[in-house]
Design a protein around this motif. Structure first.
Motif, mmCIF file in Angstrom:
data_model
loop_
_atom_site.group_PDB
_atom_site.id
_atom_site.type_symbol
_atom_site.label_atom_id
_atom_site.label_comp_id
_atom_site.label_asym_id
_atom_site.label_seq_id
_atom_site.Cartn_x
_atom_site.Cartn_y
_atom_site.Cartn_z
ATOM 1 N N ALA A 133 0.835 -1.208 0.000
ATOM 2 C CA ALA A 133 0.000 0.000 0.000
ATOM 3 C C ALA A 133 0.866 1.252 0.000
ATOM 4 N N GLN A 134 1.964 1.227 0.762
ATOM 5 C CA GLN A 134 2.867 2.378 0.784
ATOM 6 C C GLN A 134 3.580 2.543 -0.553
ATOM 7 N N ARG A 135 3.967 1.452 -1.171
ATOM 8 C CA ARG A 135 4.610 1.535 -2.484
ATOM 9 C C ARG A 135 3.637 2.085 -3.521
ATOM 10 N N LEU A 136 2.353 1.667 -3.443
ATOM 11 C CA LEU A 136 1.340 2.149 -4.369
ATOM 12 C C LEU A 136 1.161 3.664 -4.230
ATOM 13 N N ALA A 137 1.045 4.139 -2.985
ATOM 14 C CA ALA A 137 0.881 5.574 -2.746
ATOM 15 C C ALA A 137 2.123 6.344 -3.206
ATOM 16 N N ALA A 138 3.313 5.774 -2.967
ATOM 17 C CA ALA A 138 4.553 6.433 -3.370
ATOM 18 C C ALA A 138 4.650 6.545 -4.891
ATOM 19 N N ALA A 139 4.250 5.490 -5.612
ATOM 20 C CA ALA A 139 4.303 5.517 -7.077
ATOM 21 C C ALA A 139 3.395 6.602 -7.634
ATOM 22 N N LYS A 140 2.191 6.745 -7.043
ATOM 23 C CA LYS A 140 1.274 7.790 -7.510
ATOM 24 C C LYS A 140 1.819 9.178 -7.197
ATOM 25 N N ALA A 141 2.418 9.340 -5.998
ATOM 26 C CA ALA A 141 2.968 10.641 -5.623
ATOM 27 C C ALA A 141 4.134 11.033 -6.529
ATOM 28 N N LEU A 142 4.985 10.075 -6.847
ATOM 29 C CA LEU A 142 6.113 10.371 -7.732
ATOM 30 C C LEU A 142 5.631 10.683 -9.148
ATOM 31 N N GLY A 143 4.580 10.000 -9.592
ATOM 32 C CA GLY A 143 4.031 10.289 -10.909
ATOM 33 C C GLY A 143 3.411 11.668 -10.983
ATOM 34 N N ASP A 144 2.767 12.101 -9.901
ATOM 35 C CA ASP A 144 2.138 13.429 -9.878
ATOM 36 C C ASP A 144 3.165 14.552 -9.944
ATOM 37 N N SER A 145 4.410 14.274 -9.540
ATOM 38 C CA SER A 145 5.431 15.330 -9.525
ATOM 39 C C SER A 145 5.857 15.736 -10.933
ATOM 40 N N LYS A 146 5.725 14.840 -11.893
ATOM 41 C CA LYS A 146 6.126 15.079 -13.287
ATOM 42 C C LYS A 146 7.604 15.442 -13.404
ATOM 43 N N HIS A 147 8.393 15.021 -12.436
ATOM 44 C CA HIS A 147 9.812 15.360 -12.419
ATOM 45 C C HIS A 147 10.597 14.300 -13.179
ATOM 46 N N PRO A 148 11.565 14.690 -14.048
ATOM 47 C CA PRO A 148 12.286 13.680 -14.833
ATOM 48 C C PRO A 148 13.099 12.719 -13.981
ATOM 49 N N ASP A 149 13.592 13.183 -12.821
ATOM 50 C CA ASP A 149 14.389 12.287 -11.975
ATOM 51 C C ASP A 149 13.553 11.151 -11.398
ATOM 52 N N THR A 150 12.255 11.389 -11.230
ATOM 53 C CA THR A 150 11.408 10.335 -10.671
ATOM 54 C C THR A 150 11.227 9.176 -11.653
ATOM 55 N N LYS A 151 11.370 9.452 -12.927
ATOM 56 C CA LYS A 151 11.188 8.404 -13.923
ATOM 57 C C LYS A 151 12.235 7.311 -13.744
#
Length: 494
Positions: A146-164
């Protein structure tokens, strides 16, 4: 923190950082500097040949069998991250922002308590946003799906290239289908956002190149477009403006170091006057005898260009010289996570527009502009009406040369300054003037921006060399079909 395998040392570091004091920070710095030795029972922080206890600071005798603590790249990265965690308490927001960025790039779930503590105390919006990313990146490696799922969505919302990169790394190890789907959706969203940044970046670089071509061609639009002089030394007049900027920079550095940031304001008129002076001497000594003889003018100015290049080599040397940006032109404006517009390019675009407005006003609204247009259109009638045509020719040629000097001043802020600087722009300058329409300022603007955009758009598909060839072929075909250029003269002017 000094002995054991890498995982054990990193776990110890993270534990120490959670309750760190000045001695912990000093020991981490010693580890980073590889100034630590160990035995089976003791750790020594080295200061030259002397050893100290890392806890008490007392000086200790270092045994002969003490071994150096050697860090591999993995450990160095972990030490940097641990030091960044300590800097989260810094009173300087810039230091905290850099520390949060380091933790984001090297996530570790064991640092979550420290990040949570920093988040609770943080008031700066930018630092808080970066800490949120660091927190999400750390949770991406959690044992809880559940924490990994929430983290993946949060990183996707940032639209930051480093998160990719983080998401791709996690996707390779992820086994939970819902989390995998969330990571793929986040990566797709980031890619979609990055495409806009890439397109806008290409558009900006095209406008930037177009503004540089416009500056380089404006002077030629006067000397060639209005006066009909094929000045092959135009590139060297640009070079003189760049070297004038270099000289002013040196004078400010030596005599006014406190006002160095304003050297460029003084260099602009100096570059104009230096190139205008050389242009006036060139016109009075050579060009005035060759009006109406384009081939002789071309050969004479080509020879003069060689003389000017050799003169610069003799004065300043054959190597490139360094011209620094003022502090207010350094850095850039971050529009999107993957798009930063450099301030020096933005300033040059504004400068090119200002020079264009000045030239248009001078040609269209001043007495000198009236005389230049009159002499260009009908020299005998202008002379009959009392216009000193010889003096007008000198003024016009000096004006075009001075504008070339302004182009050199601008180019010194974005590229190398050397004796061959002008050779890179002379052909492009002639292409801009001919494509736009000889004697037409509006055509010069459209041609410069069009060539700049075409070059940068084609470079992304074909590479720099093929893009240049494609643009040249287009210009040849265009001139074959429309020899007058984009804006042809009409009526009695033609």
């Amino acid at each position: 923190m000094a002995v054991g395998d890498a995982e054990e040392r990193i776990a110890a570091m993270n534990q120490a950082v959670a309750t760190a004091d000045e001695k912990t920070a000093a020991f981490l710095q010693a580890l980073a500097d590889e100034a630590v030795k160990t035995t089976d029972t003791q750790v020594f922080v080295m200061d030259g040949d002397k050893g100290h206890d890392p806890v008490t600071g007392a000086e200790l005798k270092v045994p002969d069998d003490a071994e150096d603590v050697v860090n591999n790249n993995y450990m160095r990265s972990a030490i940097d991250a641990a030091q960044a965690a300590l800097r989260l308490a810094s009173p300087d927001a810039a230091v905290r922002l850099a520390a949060a960025g380091t933790l984001f790039k090297d996530p570790d779930a064991s640092r979550l308590p420290l990040i949570e503590k920093a988040l609770a105390a943080e008031a700066d919006t930018a630092v808080k946003a970066r800490l949120e990313l660091a927190r999400a990146a750390s949770l991406l490696g959690s044992d809880d799906a559940a924490q990994r799922l929430a983290a993946a969505k949060a990183l996707g919302d940032s639209k930051h290239p480093d998160t990719k990169l983080l998401l791709n790394q996690r996707l390779a190890d992820e086994n939970d289908p819902p989390v995998q789907a969330a990571i793929r959706a986040s990566i797709a969203g980031i890619d979609e956002a990055l495409v806009w940044g890439e397109h806008l970046g290409t558009l900006f670089t095209g406008v930037s190149l177009g503004s540089i071509l416009l500056l380089a061609a404006l002077g030629l639009a006067i000397t060639y477009g209005l006066m009909g002089v094929i000045n092959m030394a135009h590139g060297e007049l640009i070079m003189i403006g760049a070297y004038a900027t270099y000289v002013v920079q040196g004078l400010f550095r030596q005599y006014l170091p406190g006002g160095f940031d304003w050297y460029l304001a003084a260099a602009v008129p100096v570059a104009f006057l230096a190139s205008a002076g050389v242009g006036a001497v060139l016109e009075r000594s050579v060009i005035r005898f060759l009006y109406g003889r384009p081939l002789e003018t071309l050969l004479a100015t080509w020879g003069i260009s060689l003389v000017l290049m050799q003169a610069v080599r003799s004065l300043f040397g054959a190597q490139n010289v360094g011209v620094e940006n003022p502090s207010w032109m350094s850095g850039g404006w971050q529009v999107l996570p993957n798009l930063t517009l450099p301030w020096n390019r933005i300033v040059i675009i504004a400068f090119a527009l200002a020079v264009l407005a000045g030239v248009a006003w001078m040609i269209g609204r001043t007495r000198l502009g009236l005389f230049v247009r009159g002499v260009t259109q009908n020299r005998p009638i202008a002379a009959c009406m009392g216009v000193n045509t010889a003096r007008t020719d000198t003024y016009a040629f000096a004006l075009g040369s001075g504008i070339a000097g302004l182009a050199g001043c601008a180019l010194s802020q974005v590229g190398n300054v050397g004796p061959d600087l002008g050779q890179s722009y002379i052909v492009d300058s002639f292409m801009v003037v001919v494509l736009g329409g000889v004697g037409q300022l509006a055509g010069t603007v459209y041609a410069a921006l069009g060539l700049g955009m075409a070059n940068k758009l084609l470079e992304g598909w074909t590479g720099a060399v093929l893009a240049k060839i494609a643009v040249l072929v287009f210009i040849i075909v265009f001139i074959q079909k429309r020899p007058q250029g984009i804006f042809a003269l009409k009526g009695r002017e033609a």
